[in-house]
Structures are given as structure tokens and as C-alpha cells.
Design a protein around this motif. Structure first.
Motif, PDB file in Angstrom:
ATOM      1  N   MET B  78       1.441 -14.003  -7.242  1.00  0.00           N
ATOM      2  CA  MET B  78       1.251 -14.108  -5.795  1.00  0.00           C
ATOM      3  C   MET B  78       0.406 -15.324  -5.442  1.00  0.00           C
ATOM      4  O   MET B  78       0.637 -15.991  -4.435  1.00  0.00           O
ATOM      5  CB  MET B  78       0.567 -12.842  -5.262  1.00  0.00           C
ATOM      6  CG  MET B  78       1.482 -11.660  -5.086  1.00  0.00           C
ATOM      7  SD  MET B  78       2.827 -11.963  -3.949  1.00  0.00           S
ATOM      8  CE  MET B  78       1.980 -12.029  -2.396  1.00  0.00           C
ATOM      9  N   GLY B 128       7.906  -3.932  -9.486  1.00  0.00           N
ATOM     10  CA  GLY B 128       6.711  -4.246  -8.697  1.00  0.00           C
ATOM     11  C   GLY B 128       6.606  -5.731  -8.384  1.00  0.00           C
ATOM     12  O   GLY B 128       6.379  -6.122  -7.237  1.00  0.00           O
ATOM     13  N   ALA B 131       9.261  -6.725  -5.982  1.00  0.00           N
ATOM     14  CA  ALA B 131       8.927  -6.210  -4.641  1.00  0.00           C
ATOM     15  C   ALA B 131       7.846  -7.058  -3.991  1.00  0.00           C
ATOM     16  O   ALA B 131       7.883  -7.298  -2.773  1.00  0.00           O
ATOM     17  CB  ALA B 131       8.466  -4.759  -4.735  1.00  0.00           C
ATOM     18  N   MET B 132       6.895  -7.540  -4.791  1.00  0.00           N
ATOM     19  CA  MET B 132       5.835  -8.379  -4.233  1.00  0.00           C
ATOM     20  C   MET B 132       6.428  -9.668  -3.648  1.00  0.00           C
ATOM     21  O   MET B 132       6.058 -10.103  -2.562  1.00  0.00           O
ATOM     22  CB  MET B 132       4.797  -8.707  -5.307  1.00  0.00           C
ATOM     23  CG  MET B 132       3.933  -7.512  -5.666  1.00  0.00           C
ATOM     24  SD  MET B 132       2.836  -7.815  -7.065  1.00  0.00           S
ATOM     25  CE  MET B 132       1.438  -8.556  -6.258  1.00  0.00           C
ATOM     26  N   LEU B 135       8.255  -8.698  -0.473  1.00  0.00           N
ATOM     27  CA  LEU B 135       7.326  -8.376   0.617  1.00  0.00           C
ATOM     28  C   LEU B 135       6.737  -9.645   1.230  1.00  0.00           C
ATOM     29  O   LEU B 135       6.482  -9.710   2.435  1.00  0.00           O
ATOM     30  CB  LEU B 135       6.182  -7.493   0.095  1.00  0.00           C
ATOM     31  CG  LEU B 135       6.452  -5.995  -0.030  1.00  0.00           C
ATOM     32  CD1 LEU B 135       5.271  -5.297  -0.678  1.00  0.00           C
ATOM     33  CD2 LEU B 135       6.720  -5.371   1.344  1.00  0.00           C
ATOM     34  N   ALA B 136       6.534 -10.656   0.374  1.00  0.00           N
ATOM     35  CA  ALA B 136       5.944 -11.916   0.853  1.00  0.00           C
ATOM     36  C   ALA B 136       6.790 -12.536   1.966  1.00  0.00           C
ATOM     37  O   ALA B 136       6.262 -13.204   2.861  1.00  0.00           O
ATOM     38  CB  ALA B 136       5.794 -12.885  -0.304  1.00  0.00           C
ATOM     39  N   GLY B 138       8.032 -11.214   4.407  1.00  0.00           N
ATOM     40  CA  GLY B 138       7.702 -10.651   5.725  1.00  0.00           C
ATOM     41  C   GLY B 138       6.582 -11.351   6.464  1.00  0.00           C
ATOM     42  O   GLY B 138       6.483 -11.235   7.690  1.00  0.00           O
ATOM     43  N   GLY B 139       5.693 -12.080   5.746  1.00  0.00           N
ATOM     44  CA  GLY B 139       4.597 -12.667   6.517  1.00  0.00           C
ATOM     45  C   GLY B 139       3.601 -13.507   5.745  1.00  0.00           C
ATOM     46  O   GLY B 139       2.570 -13.889   6.291  1.00  0.00           O
ATOM     47  N   TYR B 140       3.880 -13.802   4.477  1.00  0.00           N
ATOM     48  CA  TYR B 140       2.936 -14.581   3.656  1.00  0.00           C
ATOM     49  C   TYR B 140       3.219 -16.066   3.896  1.00  0.00           C
ATOM     50  O   TYR B 140       4.093 -16.653   3.281  1.00  0.00           O
ATOM     51  CB  TYR B 140       3.163 -14.205   2.195  1.00  0.00           C
ATOM     52  CG  TYR B 140       2.206 -14.802   1.180  1.00  0.00           C
ATOM     53  CD1 TYR B 140       0.910 -15.178   1.500  1.00  0.00           C
ATOM     54  CD2 TYR B 140       2.603 -14.947  -0.143  1.00  0.00           C
ATOM     55  CE1 TYR B 140       0.056 -15.692   0.547  1.00  0.00           C
ATOM     56  CE2 TYR B 140       1.759 -15.454  -1.112  1.00  0.00           C
ATOM     57  CZ  TYR B 140       0.482 -15.827  -0.748  1.00  0.00           C
ATOM     58  OH  TYR B 140      -0.363 -16.333  -1.710  1.00  0.00           O
TER      59      TYR B 140
END
Lengths: 489, 242
Positions: B78, B128, B131-132, B135-136, B138-140
Motif C-alpha cells: 500500500m 487480502g 482486495a487492498m 479498495l484503493a 475508491g479513494g486513495y
């Protein structure tokens, strides 16, 4: 008993007592911090708003971590009686928890970080009265705790999958769906406490993963403010991780009922299909129950709000009903002696139910509009943690101490502790609930009337609770010093 | 077992080929959200090959160190996905390639380490880490267009538009021309307040927001005298004042 078995049991006890002692020590520290904040709202202590928010931030994260460390210690020990778990990983995870807690304390006390445990983006970075390093230390501290939790969950998940031959066995799918074949084949489902372990590990892994995404994103934003985050995305991830983690502390500690109450009542707590299905509900819904924290975020998609309401019910109600019903039936006509351990476990179930009902009310959309931004919500989670999780942990501690020494506490001691911890606790919690019902807003350093009056009640209740807790500590110390007469568990 | 390793090798080879895209495209940059998606796919491919290479874990678990590795590498991945318009690595194709290969190594370690520790944990770690990455998206470093209800929210959006990090040397020159009259030559203060240690009072984003929309008596130089780029550079310089 072989020497290997004794050394294995000692290793298990070492981990358990290290976790519980550390968790309870942090709890005491955070209890004092909490009393200072409530006394300040009552007008008893002159605390400037900056210091208030720093202490409130510390209290929030510190309490959750304290309960989690204690609960994880209990659950680790109980799971280890059923399967192989590595002591070294438990201590590596413990190191992460400790380092994270130190970071959080440093950030809040000398650093004066004050954006509360939720650290909702962009609040930790906007209009801050604390230095930038305090924000970074806070974020890193939380990330360390989450890494420790991920390690704990990874180990537990690996052991569960190995012990029960995969997810199907771990969750007793065949036991529920093909019950006749399963029982005729002579197999046995996992004991109840292993469902608590499975749900904590499984949902904990998901929660931890999400926590690391938002944690890393916030740390990156702290280092490089040009990396902008989507506030709604950040809020969803923060609550998915934070709300679920806080909820899981209860499920860790609930394992104490499944093993502790049978020791008190001399009856066995059996796994049953309703119990398994109830735990499935928690498994599936606990990670999306957090939607009820975003009902007032108009930009959140509407279907998520309705799903959140249903998920909030399904995550909590079935497992509370089945577990508490089973617990009450276990005690009913068992001739159980009301030792401190038994009292704590039983009272913990009442606290779980009361805190759960208050939570369900808050999760109901029409009520949420009136209650969510008031002191009702702290009332619910203080009930859940103080009169639920904490009592399950203390219940398990005392059941162990009483069984080990084959001794019990005197009537006067039990009354003093009961009046202090249950009576004082009830007064403390009423201060929240009544203030919430009167619409006193939460997270205010200086509350509008009638907030200070209820804060005074709550502070008195907290001080009475503290007195009971001190007596409880002294009694635990007395029991621990008695000669060992019987091995527990 | 051999077939399993062959498949693992093929998956890893395909993932590494995929990681070479920035060199082939020669710096043509993707929007941040799509870039995260590409990273997530690379992490998934690398994790899958790691799981397959690890093989089946027999006889219980194998060493705490593998679990520690599988737990830590997703957080490192990340960090590597730091989306500041990829200023450090990705302005150069080979720097970008290095970052991609590092992501492949981390994804591989997540799957391999997890599966070496215990059967099933590699899959959990692999899912995992994928998924990370997802998920990023969406808004990272990705900000959706939302109404600017609080003034400061405008700054991140505008920074995302201009891209890159502030050029503090250029910011110092602009400061000398436009700000030093009131704030002193090195921000020691004068008619205007001292800007020493401004970093402890305002973040970069806040400093930019302030320069764009100052309160009187400070003059508003944006968008007339200063451009968005100028504002970013001046704010970047001000943040360095000690």
C-alpha cells in the motif's frame, strides 16, 4: 499428566496472563483518563478543550485496545486447549500491541493529538492545535495495533483450518445442513468457544485488511498532503475497521461464558444448530453493521442505509439471544454457587443484552436521527464494554483463580464489589442514557444544560465503580497468592 | 507437484510481463484509479503464483516468520502504491518498472509466506492484498467530484489537477517577489505575521487553501497574479520555513 502437557499448559497460561494483565493495566489507566474527561464536563475540573479532546482521543483508542488485548488473551488460551497454537506468534503480536499503545499515549499526552479515535479524514490534518508529528505517531500507533491483530488472526485462522479441515469444518456447515449424516458418522462439531475464535479470526482478518488500507492511506497523506483521499471512502473504511474491531472485542470475551459458566455450574455448554446459525449471522453481518454510523451522510447510497439497519439486527440479536438463553438455562436449577467469577459472567450477559438493545435502537433509522449525535451512543458502547466485555474477562479471571485455589470470596467482599461495579456502573451509564434522551450532544468539551448535571451523576458513578474495581483487584491479588490446589481447564 | 510449479511459473511470467507495461508505454500515464486497478491485478497474479509455488503445507505450520512476512507485506504494498502522481518513481519508465517489480515481489511474498505458514492462509493473504489494491480505487489519491461544502476541500481537488509535488525553489522565488514585502525575506515577519514553523499550524493543503482565499488584510493574489501551480509552489516553500 506428562511433562510436555504441563509445559504446554504453562505456555498457554503465560500468554493468557500476560495479555490479560497488560489489558487490565491499560484499562485502569484509561479509566482514570475517562473519569477526568467526565469530571471536566461536570465542571469539577478545569480542563481546556484542547486537553479534553486529547484525553478523549486517548481514552477511546486505549479502552478498545485494552479490551481487545484481554479478550484475545482469553480466547487464545481457550482455543489452544483444542488445537496447536504457537506461543512465539502470540508474543510477536503482543509486541505490536504494546508498541502501538505506547505510540498512541505519546501522541495524545505530550503530542496533544485530539482528533478522536475515529481520526476521520480530513480532521486529523485540518485546524490542528497539535504538531504534525503527533498525528503521524497516532496513525502509526494504530497501524501497529492493527498489524498485531492481523498476526493474531492469521495464526488463529491457520490453526482452525488445519484443525477442522477447512472452512466447512471450522464453521460446522455439515453439522447444520446434514445433521443426521454428521451425527451418525460419529463426528463432533467444534465446541462453542471455537466459533468465537473463528468469527474473531475470520472477520478480524477482513477488518485488519481494511484497517491497513485506510491506515496506510492516512499515513501517506500525512507524509505527502498532495495525496488527497475521498472523505466518504475514508469514513466507510474507518468505520468498517473501527466499528467491527470494537464489536469483535465482545465476541472474543464471550468465549469466557462458554467455558467459564460450565465450570461454575458443572454442566456442559453444548454446540447446537441454532447456536452455529446465530454465529453465522455474526460472521456475515458484523462487518457491514457499521452502516448505521453513516445514516446522516446524505451522499451515502440509500440502499446501504437499509442494508445497514438489517445487518445491525442480524449481527447482534441471534447470537445474543441464543448464547444468553443457553447461559441462563445452564444456571437454572444448577445449584451454582454465586462466586465472584459466576457473578461477573452472569452480570456480563445482562450488560451485553442492555448494551445490545441500546445499539439496536440506535441502528433503527427513525430513532438514529434523534439519538446518534447524543450521549446515547456513548451510553450504549460503555454498557457493552464496561458491563459486558470487562465483566466476561473478570469472570474468566476469577473462575480461574477460584478453581485454582479452591477458594471463594466472602459475602461482604462480593457485596462491596457488586455495589461498586454494578451499582456505580449503572449510575455512570444512566448519566449517559438520560443525557442522550434529553438530547445532550456527544463529543462536546463543554456541554449545554442539562449535560453538566448528568456528567456529575456519571462522574460519581464512575468513582464508585473505581472503588469497587480497586476492591476487586485486591481480592484477585488475595486469591492469586493462595496455594494452588487444582489445575484449571 | 511439477505441473503445479509449471502453472505457478507461467502465472508469474505473465505477471512480470504485465509489470513491464510502463517501459513499453514509455511514460504514458494512466489515471490514478485505473493505475490502482493495474496494481491490484499484478498483486493478485503474484500472490497466486506464490501460493502455487509454496505447495501444500503438510504436518502443521512452518515457522512464525512466514506469517509475519505475509502480514507485513500488504502494508508495504500500500505504501508503494503512493499515488502522488507517482512523482518519485513513475516520472521515469525504469523507476516505474522498479516499483512494479517490487509490487510483484510483495504480492508473491504474501501468497507464498501465507501458504508456507499454513494451508489456506496464503489464499487469505492473497485475497487480502488484491482486495487492498481494489479498495484503493475508491479513494486513495482519487477524489470524486463532490460539492465544496468546506472551503479547504477545494485544495486537494485542485492539487490533483496540477499534479506533481511543489517546487520549493520556484516557490522561494515567487515568495520573494510577492510575499516578502509583508512577511520578510525568509518569512520572519514584518507587516504581516511570521511564517516560521508554519508547518506546525497549517498543512500544505491548508496553506494552499489560505493563499487561494486569504482573509483581509492579506491580498488575494490567486487567480490574478498567481496561478494554481504558483500557489502550490509558494505553499510548498512556506512549509519549509523554520
Amino acid at each position: 499428566m506428562t511433562s510436555t502437557h504441563v509445559s504446554e499448559q504453562n505456555a498457554g497460561l503465560r500468554v493468557m496472563w500476560t495479555y490479560i494483565a497488560t489489558g487490565l493495566a491499560i484499562f485502569v489507566l484509561m479509566l482514570l483518563v475517562g473519569i477526568v474527561t467526565r469530571a471536566s464536563q461536570a465542571g469539577w475540573l478545569p480542563l481546556d478543550p484542547g486537553s479534553f479532546y486529547s484525553l478523549l482521543s486517548l481514552h477511546g483508542v486505549g479502552m478498545i485496545v485494552a479490551m481487545a488485548i484481554s479478550g484475545l488473551g482469553v480466547l487464545w488460551y481457550l482455543a489452544r486447549r483444542e488445537m496447536e497454537l504457537d506461543e512465539s506468534i502470540a508474543f510477536i503480536a503482543y509486541g505490536f500491541f504494546l508498541a502501538g499503545t505506547v505510540c498512541v499515549i505519546v501522541s495524545a499526552i505530550p503530542g496533544r493529538y485530539g482528533s478522536l479515535w475515529t481520526m476521520l479524514y480530513p480532521l486529523p490534518f485540518v485546524g490542528t492545535y497539535w504538531p504534525s508529528w503527533a498525528t503521524g505517531t497516532w496513525l502509526i500507533g494504530n497501524a501497529l495495533v492493527m498489524l498485531g491483530f492481523m498476526l493474531w488472526c492469521g495464526q488463529m485462522l491457520g490453526a482452525l483450518l488445519a484443525r477442522y479441515g477447512g472452512v466447512r469444518g471450522m464453521l460446522a456447515v455439515d453439522y447444520v445442513l446434514r445433521n443426521r449424516d454428521f451425527t451418525q458418522s460419529g463426528k463432533k462439531p467444534p465446541p462453542p468457544q471455537m466459533f468465537a475464535a473463528a468469527i474473531t479470526a475470520f472477520d478480524g482478518f477482513i477488518t485488519g485488511t481494511v484497517g491497513l488500507v485506510i491506515g496506510t492511506a492516512l499515513i501517506v497523506h500525512w507524509m505527502d498532503p498532495s495525496v488527497a483521499l475521498d472523505p466518504l471512502w475514508a469514513k466507510n473504511l474507518t468505520y468498517l475497521f473501527g466499528h467491527s474491531f470494537a464489536n469483535l472485542t465482545m465476541y472474543m470475551a464471550v468465549a469466557g461464558i462458554y467455558v467459564g459458566l460450565p465450570l461454575c455450574t458443572k454442566r456442559e455448554y453444548h454446540t447446537s444448530p441454532p447456536l452455529v446459525v446465530a454465529w453465522w449471522g455474526t460472521l456475515l453481518f458484523v462487518i457491514i453493521a457499521y452502516f448505521h454510523h453513516l445514516y446522516m451522510d446524505f451522499v451515502q447510497m440509500q440502499w446501504m442505509q437499509f442494508v445497514g439497519e438489517i445487518a445491525s439486527y442480524l449481527a447482534a440479536i441471534p447470537v445474543v439471544v441464543v448464547t444468553v438463553y443457553g447461559g441462563v438455562m445452564l444456571v437454572h436449577r444448577s445449584g451454582m454457587r454465586w462466586s465472584l467469577g459466576a457473578m461477573f459472567l452472569y452480570a456480563g450477559m445482562i450488560g451485553w443484552v442492555v448494551g445490545g438493545i441500546a445499539a439496536v435502537l440506535d441502528a433503527t433509522i427513525p430513532a438514529n436521527v434523534d439519538l446518534h449525535n447524543t450521549l446515547w451512543v456513548p451510553g450504549h458502547f460503555h454498557t457493552y464494554l464496561l458491563e459486558g466485555v470487562l465483566l466476561f474477562i473478570l469472570g474468566w479471571v476469577f473462575v480461574n483463580l477460584e478453581q485454582r485455589a479452591q477458594a471463594a470470596s466472602g459475602l461482604l467482599t462480593r457485596w462491596l464489589i457488586g455495589v461498586g461495579m454494578f451499582g456505580g456502573g449503572a449510575l455512570f451509564l444512566l448519566g449517559f442514557y438520560l443525557a442522550g434522551a434529553f438530547g445532550v450532544p456527544r463529543r462536546y468539551a463543554v456541554e449545554p444544560a442539562p449535560g453538566p448535571f448528568f456528567a456529575s451523576l456519571a462522574t460519581m458513578g464512575a468513582l464508585i465503580f473505581l472503588a469497587g474495581f480497586v476492591i476487586c483487584g485486591a481480592e484477585a491479588w488475595r486469591l492469586a497468592r493462595l496455594p494452588k490446589r487444582q489445575a484449571v481447564g | 507437484m511439477k505441473e503445479r510449479r509449471v502453472i505457478a511459473g507461467l502465472v508469474l511470467f505473465a505477471t512480470v510481463l504485465f509489470a513491464l507495461v510502463p517501459v513499453i508505454r514509455r511514460g504514458a500515464e494512466l489515471p490514478t484509479a485505473q493505475h490502482h486497478f493495474v496494481h491490484a491485478l499484478m498483486l493478485a497474479g503474484a500472490a497466486l503464483s506464490g501460493i502455487l509455488f509454496a505447495g501444500r503445507t503438510r504436518g502443521g505450520r512452518r515457522g512464525a516468520v512466514w506469517l509475519v512476512i505475509a502480514t507485513l507485506v500488504p502494508a508495504l504494498a500500500m505504501l508503494l502504491m503512493w499515488p502522488s502522481k507517482y512523482a518519485y518513481f513513475e516520472t521515469h519508465p525504469y523507476g516505474h518498472l522498479t516499483e512494479h517489480l517490487a509490487l510483484v515481489v510483495l504480492g508473491f511474498l504474501a501468497g507464498f509466506g501465507g501458504e508456507r505458514y499454513a494451508a489456506g492462509i496464503g489464499w487469505a493473504a492473497g485475497i487480502g492484498i488484491f482486495a487492498m489494491g481494489m479498495l484503493a480505487i475508491g479513494g486513495y489519491g482519487v477524489v470524486r467530484s463532490v460539492p465544496n461544502t468546506i472551503g479547504i476541500a477545494a485544495a486537494p481537488t485542485s492539487r490533483a489537477n496540477i499534479g506533481g509535488l511543489p517546487n520549493q525553489t520556484r516557490g522561494a522565488a515567487l515568495f520573494a517577489q510577492n510575499c516578502a514585502v509583508c512577511h520578510g525575506t525568509v518569512g520572519v515577519g514584518g507587516e504581516g505575521p511570521s511564517l516560521k514553523n508554519e508547518r506546525s499550524r497549517k498543512s500544505l493543503v491548508q496553506a494552499e487553501a489560505w493563499i487561494q482565499n486569504p482573509a483581509p488584510p492579506m491580498p488575494k493574489l490567486y487567480p490574478g497574479t498567481l496561478s494554481l501551480r504558483d500557489v502550490a509552489d509558494v505553499a510548498g516553500y512556506v512549509e519549509t520555513l523554520r
